[in-house]
Design a protein around this motif. Structure first.
Motif, PDB file in Angstrom:
ATOM      1  N   LYS A  66       5.243   1.849  -5.219  1.00 21.45           N
ATOM      2  CA  LYS A  66       4.785   2.967  -6.536  1.00 21.45           C
ATOM      3  C   LYS A  66       3.553   2.712  -6.861  1.00 21.45           C
ATOM      4  O   LYS A  66       2.889   3.828  -7.474  1.00 21.45           O
ATOM      5  CB  LYS A  66       5.845   2.367  -7.672  1.00 21.45           C
ATOM      6  N   SER A  87       5.138  -2.754   7.436  1.00 21.35           N
ATOM      7  CA  SER A  87       5.295  -1.577   8.457  1.00 21.35           C
ATOM      8  C   SER A  87       3.763  -0.846   8.587  1.00 21.35           C
ATOM      9  O   SER A  87       3.884   0.300   9.121  1.00 21.35           O
ATOM     10  CB  SER A  87       6.331  -0.559   7.795  1.00 21.35           C
ATOM     11  N   THR A  88       2.812  -1.740   8.568  1.00 15.80           N
ATOM     12  CA  THR A  88       1.457  -0.986   8.645  1.00 15.80           C
ATOM     13  C   THR A  88       0.865  -1.687   9.942  1.00 15.80           C
ATOM     14  O   THR A  88       1.377  -2.604  10.386  1.00 15.80           O
ATOM     15  CB  THR A  88       0.674  -1.282   7.399  1.00 15.80           C
ATOM     16  N   GLY A 122       0.701  -1.333  -0.070  1.00 16.42           N
ATOM     17  CA  GLY A 122       0.066  -0.046   0.098  1.00 16.42           C
ATOM     18  C   GLY A 122       0.782   1.448   0.072  1.00 16.42           C
ATOM     19  O   GLY A 122       0.303   2.560  -0.207  1.00 16.42           O
ATOM     20  N   THR A 123       2.120   1.292   0.454  1.00 13.53           N
ATOM     21  CA  THR A 123       3.102   2.442   0.155  1.00 13.53           C
ATOM     22  C   THR A 123       3.781   2.175  -1.137  1.00 13.53           C
ATOM     23  O   THR A 123       4.713   3.212  -1.130  1.00 13.53           O
ATOM     24  CB  THR A 123       3.843   2.619   1.380  1.00 13.53           C
ATOM     25  N   ASN A 147      -4.332   3.581  -3.712  1.00 11.88           N
ATOM     26  CA  ASN A 147      -4.760   3.972  -2.424  1.00 11.88           C
ATOM     27  C   ASN A 147      -5.272   5.379  -2.420  1.00 11.88           C
ATOM     28  O   ASN A 147      -6.591   5.829  -2.253  1.00 11.88           O
ATOM     29  CB  ASN A 147      -3.667   3.681  -1.296  1.00 11.88           C
ATOM     30  N   PRO A 159      -4.571  -0.148   3.160  1.00 15.42           N
ATOM     31  CA  PRO A 159      -3.194  -0.417   2.736  1.00 15.42           C
ATOM     32  C   PRO A 159      -2.287  -1.156   3.598  1.00 15.42           C
ATOM     33  O   PRO A 159      -2.299  -0.910   4.935  1.00 15.42           O
ATOM     34  CB  PRO A 159      -2.647   1.129   2.590  1.00 15.42           C
ATOM     35  N   SER A 168       1.497  -3.474   4.365  1.00 16.20           N
ATOM     36  CA  SER A 168       2.741  -3.926   4.057  1.00 16.20           C
ATOM     37  C   SER A 168       3.457  -4.504   5.507  1.00 16.20           C
ATOM     38  O   SER A 168       2.752  -4.620   6.553  1.00 16.20           O
ATOM     39  CB  SER A 168       3.282  -2.655   3.623  1.00 16.20           C
ATOM     40  N   GLU A 177      11.525   6.677  -8.767  1.00 14.00           N
ATOM     41  CA  GLU A 177      11.186   6.009  -7.465  1.00 14.00           C
ATOM     42  C   GLU A 177      11.826   4.833  -7.357  1.00 14.00           C
ATOM     43  O   GLU A 177      11.544   4.133  -6.013  1.00 14.00           O
ATOM     44  CB  GLU A 177       9.591   6.002  -7.178  1.00 14.00           C
ATOM     45  N   GLY A 182       0.346   2.816  -3.543  1.00  9.68           N
ATOM     46  CA  GLY A 182       0.183   4.144  -2.899  1.00  9.68           C
ATOM     47  C   GLY A 182      -0.643   5.094  -3.918  1.00  9.68           C
ATOM     48  O   GLY A 182      -1.628   5.730  -3.485  1.00  9.68           O
TER      49      GLY A 182
END
Ligand SMILES: NC(=O)c1ccc[n+]([C@@H]2O[C@H](COP(=O)([O-])OP(=O)(O)OC[C@H]3O[C@@H](n4cnc5c(N)ncnc54)[C@H](OP(=O)(O)O)[C@@H]3O)[C@@H](O)[C@H]2O)c1
Length: 274
Positions: A14, A36-37, A11-12, A20, A32, A34, A130, A17
């Motif tokens: 390329k 780290s969510t 969800g974060t 979303n 979203p 991953s 990116e 994100g």
């Protein structure tokens, strides 16, 4: 009754994100996820998958590190089966053109019994801004094992537009959208476009796959990622994907963004320095 959210795996990233942001802008609830969510989802930790899939209506799925790696098709089969069991309507899968592993993953999704849409993409423009090529752009030299073969680079904004449309409209069910940019360019031509847009000299140098691997090894890139990138450059970039495809137009009724427009907009946005 409250609408169930749409799950966005990666969800974060390329495309995640951007998908979303598009859904949120339309007032659609999203989840979203991953590594780290708050709800953790990790492709390498299967025990994290169930909670992420709980209480969602559909999912946009980006696999890490790439559908070309061993075990990807099995992971997509497993996730799709779980999604079917949990009653998801549809999975929109981001796939890659001309990669046997990606095609096996697509087949696994289609056979799973959950609804599907496949967005099969060429190389992203945003790899230059990116992704792993940005350092080369900033340093003024991109050195890759890619020669005269042309690639119809696609814009991540177009991918996200197609994926978001697919999640919002069931007419996109059971469709494979092969999404590319409108023109194919060599890597040297793409780098020249960026140099032109930034007004700075940026050189393209063709190197051998061995020199490429050695350089990445020296830069501390993990060995499995080196092997993956080398496969993408040497096996997949053999001309099999050189033709542009019209998936953006099919899905959205408008042409795909060009690499020149991407280069101009990204340069103007300051990503490649003033
Ligand atoms: N780049 C290209 O040119 C190209 C072309 C065609 C297809 N594709 C496909 O695009 C997909 C990648 O999509 P993308 O470029 O939108 O994503 P991306 O920018 O590579 O996404 C990174 C996202 O994935 C998450 N992530 C990283 N490792 C993870 C893991 N082990 N488990 C769960 N999440 C993880 C990251 O968050 P955290 O770090 O927080 O986990 C972040 O949200 C790949 O499957 C690739 O095959 C790429």
């Amino acid at each position: 009754m409250l609408e169930l959210p749409i799950l966005i795996i990666g969800g974060t990233g390329k495309t995640g994100g951007r998908v979303n942001a598009r859904l949120r802008a339309r007032g659609i609830a999203t989840r979203p996820v991953s590594r780290s969510t708050p709800t953790v989802f990790d492709w390498t930790q299967q025990e994290t998958w169930r909670a992420a899939l709980d209480g969602v209506s559909q999912a946009y799925v980006t696999y890490q590190p790439d559908l070309a790696v061993e075990g990807a098709a099995e992971a997509i089969a497993e996730l799709s089966g779980l999604a079917r069991d949990k009653g998801l309507e549809r999975i929109v899968l981001l796939s890659g053109r001309g990669e046997p592993g990606a095609q096996a993953a697509e087949a696994a999704l289609c056979a799973s019994g959950v609804g599907w849409t496949i967005v099969r993409a060429s190389w992203f423009n945003q790899n230059f801004s990116e992704g792993y090529l940005i350092d080369g752009v900033l340093a003024g030299e991109i050195a890759l094992p890619a020669g005269a073969v042309v690639e119809p680079f696609v814009d991540a904004d177009d991918i996200a537009d197609v994926a978001a449309a697919a999640l919002m409209d069931e007419r996109h069910a059971d469709k494979v959208y092969e999404v590319t940019g409108p023109h194919a360019l060599t890597f040297a031509e793409a780098v020249a476009e960026i140099a032109n847009a930034t007004g700075r000299p940026i050189r393209y140098t063709q190197i051998t796959p061995d020199a490429f691997a050695a350089g990445m090894h020296q830069a501390g890139v993990p060995e499995d990622l080196i092997a993956l990138l080398n496969e993408l450059f040497t096996v997949v970039l053999d001309g099999r994907n050189s033709e542009a495809a019209n998936g953006v137009e099919q899905a959205l009724g408008r042409p795909a963004r060009s690499f020149s427009d991407y280069a101009r907009a990204t340069a103007a946005g300051g990503t490649w320095g003033a």
